[in-house]
Design a protein around this motif. Structure first.
Motif, short mmCIF file in Angstrom:
data_model
loop_
_atom_site.label_atom_id
_atom_site.label_comp_id
_atom_site.label_asym_id
_atom_site.label_seq_id
_atom_site.Cartn_x
_atom_site.Cartn_y
_atom_site.Cartn_z
N GLU A 134 0.82 -1.20 0.00
CA GLU A 134 0.00 0.00 0.00
C GLU A 134 0.86 1.26 0.00
OE1 GLU A 134 -3.72 2.05 2.46
OE2 GLU A 134 -2.90 0.11 3.11
N LEU A 135 1.97 1.22 0.74
CA LEU A 135 2.87 2.37 0.79
C LEU A 135 3.45 2.67 -0.58
CD1 LEU A 135 4.43 4.38 2.69
CD2 LEU A 135 6.23 2.63 2.79
N ILE A 136 3.95 1.64 -1.26
CA ILE A 136 4.52 1.83 -2.60
C ILE A 136 3.45 2.24 -3.58
CG2 ILE A 136 5.69 0.65 -4.50
CD1 ILE A 136 7.10 -1.09 -2.39
N ALA A 137 2.24 1.69 -3.42
CA ALA A 137 1.13 2.07 -4.31
C ALA A 137 0.82 3.55 -4.18
CB ALA A 137 -0.11 1.24 -3.97
N GLU A 138 0.87 4.08 -2.96
CA GLU A 138 0.53 5.47 -2.73
C GLU A 138 1.64 6.43 -3.14
OE1 GLU A 138 -2.34 6.64 -1.89
OE2 GLU A 138 -3.28 4.68 -1.58
N ARG A 139 2.89 6.07 -2.87
CA ARG A 139 4.00 7.00 -3.08
C ARG A 139 4.83 6.71 -4.31
NH1 ARG A 139 6.71 7.60 2.98
NH2 ARG A 139 4.78 8.05 4.13
N GLY A 140 4.70 5.50 -4.85
CA GLY A 140 5.63 5.08 -5.89
C GLY A 140 6.94 4.67 -5.25
N LEU A 141 7.72 3.87 -5.97
CA LEU A 141 8.96 3.38 -5.38
C LEU A 141 9.96 4.51 -5.15
CD1 LEU A 141 10.08 0.66 -4.44
CD2 LEU A 141 11.31 0.51 -6.61
N ASP A 142 10.01 5.47 -6.08
CA ASP A 142 10.96 6.58 -5.92
C ASP A 142 10.63 7.44 -4.70
OD1 ASP A 142 12.47 5.85 -8.11
OD2 ASP A 142 11.33 7.11 -9.51
N GLY A 143 9.36 7.50 -4.32
CA GLY A 143 8.96 8.29 -3.17
C GLY A 143 8.95 7.52 -1.87
N ASN A 186 14.23 -1.80 -4.64
CA ASN A 186 13.90 -2.43 -5.92
C ASN A 186 13.58 -3.91 -5.72
OD1 ASN A 186 14.12 -0.24 -7.60
ND2 ASN A 186 16.25 -0.62 -8.14
N ALA A 187 14.34 -4.54 -4.82
CA ALA A 187 14.11 -5.96 -4.54
C ALA A 187 12.80 -6.17 -3.79
CB ALA A 187 15.29 -6.52 -3.75
N VAL A 188 12.40 -5.18 -2.99
CA VAL A 188 11.10 -5.27 -2.31
C VAL A 188 9.98 -5.30 -3.35
CG1 VAL A 188 9.48 -4.14 -0.75
CG2 VAL A 188 11.91 -4.17 -0.20
N LEU A 189 10.06 -4.38 -4.31
CA LEU A 189 9.05 -4.35 -5.38
C LEU A 189 9.08 -5.64 -6.19
CD1 LEU A 189 6.92 -2.77 -7.06
CD2 LEU A 189 8.82 -1.95 -8.46
N GLU A 190 10.29 -6.12 -6.49
CA GLU A 190 10.41 -7.36 -7.26
C GLU A 190 9.78 -8.53 -6.51
OE1 GLU A 190 13.82 -10.00 -9.58
OE2 GLU A 190 14.39 -8.26 -8.38
N PHE A 191 10.00 -8.59 -5.19
CA PHE A 191 9.39 -9.66 -4.40
C PHE A 191 7.87 -9.57 -4.46
CE2 PHE A 191 7.16 -10.51 -0.42
CZ PHE A 191 7.28 -11.89 -0.38
#
Length: 211
Positions: free
Chosen positions: A17-26, A51-56
């Motif tokens: 949810e955090l990455i969805a809201e902020r994007g990975l760069d944010g 990056n590896a968190v998103l990949e997982f």
């Protein structure tokens, strides 16, 4: 990437949810550590940065899709019926995990450059759909196409973009019902297309009149 302990993997879902809201760069590793309750040092031990968190997370989504599609196609029905079930199965997984889907939307370009995900995607969806198309030619429920790989990618794209669009709007109150409704429209497009059939020509075989 190290194989993650089950508890750690479960905690990492909190980052979706955090990455969805902020994007990975944010998103910072400190933010991920705070929202998941995983110490930053532990994240770095198992994963090479965010990056590896998103990949997982996206790899796990593909694993879920692979499982659902695998169940959908492992029946005695004809290939056309199983293809319809596969479409609904993928949509169901996506709508049940809207934050993972939204994370994919925010970093789609980055995700498509991850080689492990490309392999996982082929295993999860392209290969089963290509096999269904071959089965459909044999059982007479689907017609032969010049390039099954391109068709499989197109089917996946239609499902994915539709699912992502709904996920961006917010969590579904009834993912299964919504998946069934959306899959009906997608399958109508897949099987019948947009062109009008010529007299005596079955749906799905319409052309623009050229040979």
């Amino acid at each position: 990437m190290r194989k993650l302990p089950a508890k750690l993997a479960s905690q990492l879902y909190g980052a979706a949810e955090l990455i969805a809201e902020r994007g990975l760069d944010g998103t910072k590793i400190e933010d991920i550590a705070e929202v998941t309750g995983i110490p930053k040092a532990t994240i770095y031990y198992h994963l090479d940065g965010k990056n590896a968190v998103l990949e997982f997370l996206l790899g796990d989504l593909l694993d879920l899709i692979a499982g659902a599609v695998g169940v959908a196609v492992a029946t005695e029905d004809d290939a056309r019926t199983r293809l319809k079930a596969a479409v609904a199965a993928q949509l169901g997984v996506m709508l049940e995990h809207p934050y993972l889907c939204r994370a994919l939307v925010g970093d789609l370009g980055r995700a498509t450059r991850l080689p492990d995900l490309a392999v996982a995607l082929r295993t999860a969806f392209y290969e089963p759909i290509e096999q269904l198309m071959a089965d459909g030619v044999r059982d007479g429920s689907l017609r032969q196409v010049p390039d099954p790989g391109i068709v499989a990618a197109s089917v996946f794209g239609a499902i994915t973009v539709t699912g992502l669009g709904v996920a961006v709007e917010g969590p579904s109150t009834d993912p299964r019902r919504d998946a069934a409704r959306l899959s009906e429209s997608i399958c109508m497009f897949i099987f019948d297309g947009l062109a009008m059939s010529r007299p005596g020509m079955p749906p799905g075989d319409a052309t623009n009149g050229t040979t």
